[in-house]
Design an enzyme around this catalytic site. Structure first.
Site, PDB file in Angstrom:
ATOM      1  N   HIS A 182       0.838  -1.066  -0.217  1.00 34.29           N
ATOM      2  CA  HIS A 182      -0.098  -0.044   0.059  1.00 34.29           C
ATOM      3  C   HIS A 182       0.782   1.214  -0.048  1.00 34.29           C
ATOM      4  O   HIS A 182       0.687   2.143  -0.899  1.00 34.29           O
ATOM      5  CB  HIS A 182      -1.032  -0.093   1.327  1.00 34.29           C
ATOM      6  N   GLU A 183       1.980   1.378   0.853  1.00 34.00           N
ATOM      7  CA  GLU A 183       2.582   2.505   1.014  1.00 34.00           C
ATOM      8  C   GLU A 183       3.589   2.801  -0.263  1.00 34.00           C
ATOM      9  O   GLU A 183       3.985   3.682  -0.571  1.00 34.00           O
ATOM     10  CB  GLU A 183       3.517   2.444   2.267  1.00 34.00           C
TER      11      GLU A 183
ATOM     12  N   HIS B  85       1.836   4.628  -2.821  1.00 33.23           N
ATOM     13  CA  HIS B  85       2.061   5.964  -2.695  1.00 33.23           C
ATOM     14  C   HIS B  85       3.545   6.521  -3.315  1.00 33.23           C
ATOM     15  O   HIS B  85       3.717   7.512  -3.784  1.00 33.23           O
ATOM     16  CB  HIS B  85       1.861   6.434  -1.201  1.00 33.23           C
TER      17      HIS B  85
END
Length: 419
Positions: free
Chosen positions: A21-22, A25
């Site tokens: 997920h990170e 980003h």
């Protein structure tokens, strides 16, 4: 040994879901040219930290999430004001290091009082050096040093706010997007590992049951019931049985590669349940490439519908506090799934990845969905929302999420204590 393996699988699940997920980003922020100061897994005190390139990578104590800290999202930690005494180090006539204290140990640095400084656009500093004004250009990757801690400056074109609405939205949406991609990949993997349901087999018959009286045996493969092809659909067989209480049914089964016709009469017991007295087993076969991808996609779509239905019930207060689970219950259930085998563990990881992606897209302050809402407002208004107001909304939202997490965790602990 099994407990150690379960602990490893629990940690692996959290680590993979948060990291992917990170990383979403992080990757799209870097593609947009945004300076990423920190890529963190977990919150709280640092357990492990190292720097590579412009970014510091950290592993933190509390494994309840992570973050990517982009330049310009929050006020810069270190600021330099007019009249402040600093020292600068030059290389090729550009400032590469700005020292905010401990000047006496910087023998090769130029010390002076700041007359004017711009660290965002023009990148220069004017210093009063022993009564003479000197102007120096600043390198776009210059470091500010205070108490031996280095912080890279962030020119305006490297800050989050300088990018287009589309670039910023992509950097935010990429986190959930990576979770969706991972979930699809895991669902596809599950189909290949578990196989495709092929046919329904009788695992065993209950003594003195209708099945045993009809001559059905363990290992019989059920091909047809009342002229309806069963295939791999156990629910189809169950429905046919429920529709025929005390009525003879014609079953065609395969035994030793021969088809045999049997007449079975389902009986209704004293509780009103209609039974024939068999336990069933669904045989599987290896999935083809097309079946793997289509099966994975259907699983993703089905799980998405179920999760969104749950969010709808939560929003309309159709769930009780006991229905909610926090980190403790997730760990508990993950341990159960890990113990059930590799295929079940892969399926559960896929569901959790999908859940994390969908949950983060909810328009709740502090989540990615809320930040996307603010970007949508900016696109419609033609100007951004006041950053201080947006920060306050996210702060309040984060505090509320933490309170909810504490409440559900407390509830989980009480449930464990009460057994």
């Amino acid at each position: 040994m099994a407990n150690i393996q379960n602990v490893f699988q629990i940690v692996l699940l959290f680590f993979v879901l948060v990291t992917i997920h990170e990383w979403g980003h992080f990757y799209f922020a870097k593609r947009a040219g945004i300076l990423v100061r920190e890529f963190a897994i977990g919150f709280g005190p640092k357990l492990l930290s190292f720097k590579r390139g412009e970014t510091r990578y950290t592993l933190r104590l509390l494994p309840i999430g992570g973050f990517v800290r982009m330049a310009g999202e929050d006020p810069e930690i270190v600021q330099i004001n007019q009249g402040q005494r600093i020292a600068v180090q030059l290389e090729d006539n550009q400032v590469t290091h700005i020292y905010l204290n401990e000047f006496e140990s910087r023998r090769d640095a130029i010390e002076g009082v700041v007359e004017q400084i711009d660290l965002e656009k023009d990148l220069f500093v004017r210093l009063d050096v022993d009564g003479e004004i000197e102007r120096y250009s600043i390198h776009p990757q210059a470091m500010m040093v205070t108490k031996e801690k280095e912080t890279q400056i962030a020119p305006w074109d490297r800050q989050f706010g300088s990018k287009t609405v589309g670039q910023r939205a992509m950097a935010i949406f990429a986190g959930p997007l990576m979770n969706f991609i991972l979930a699809l990949a895991l669902f596809v993997t599950f189909v290949f590992v578990a196989g495709v349901p092929n046919r329904v087999k009788i695992q065993e018959t209950v003594p003195a049951s209708a099945a045993e009286k009809a001559g059905l045996q363990s290992g019989d493969i059920i091909l047809q019931v009342d002229h309806v092809q069963i295939g791999s659909d156990r629910s189809k067989l169950t429905n046919l049985i429920q529709q025929s209480p005390n009525k003879p049914m014609v079953w065609i089964v395969e035994r030793n590669k021969e088809q045999i016709r049997k007449e079975v009469t389902p009986l209704m017991d004293k509780d009103g349940v209609i039974r024939v007295g068999v336990s069933l087993l669904t045989e599987t076969r290896p999935a083809t490439a097309l079946e793997g991808f289509t099966g994975g996609w259907h699983s993703l779509a089905s799980a998405t519908t179920i999760i969104m239905d749950g969010f709808g019930k939560l929003a309309t207060l159709q769930v009780k506090m006991d229905d909610l689970g926090g980190p403790v219950r997730i760990v508990e259930f993950t341990s159960e799934q890990a113990s059930a085998g590799f295929a079940q563990y892969i399926s559960w990881m896929a569901i959790m990845s999908l859940y994390l992606g969908l949950f983060n897209l909810l328009p709740i302050p502090a989540l990615d969905g809320s930040r996307l809402v603010f970007l949508l407002l900016e696109a419609l208004r033609g100007k951004p929302v006041d950053p201080s107001r947006e920060s306050m909304v996210h702060f309040v939202g984060f505090a509320m999420l933490m309170l909810l997490m504490i409440a559900v965790t407390y509830n989980d602990i009480l449930r464990l204590i009460k057994g």
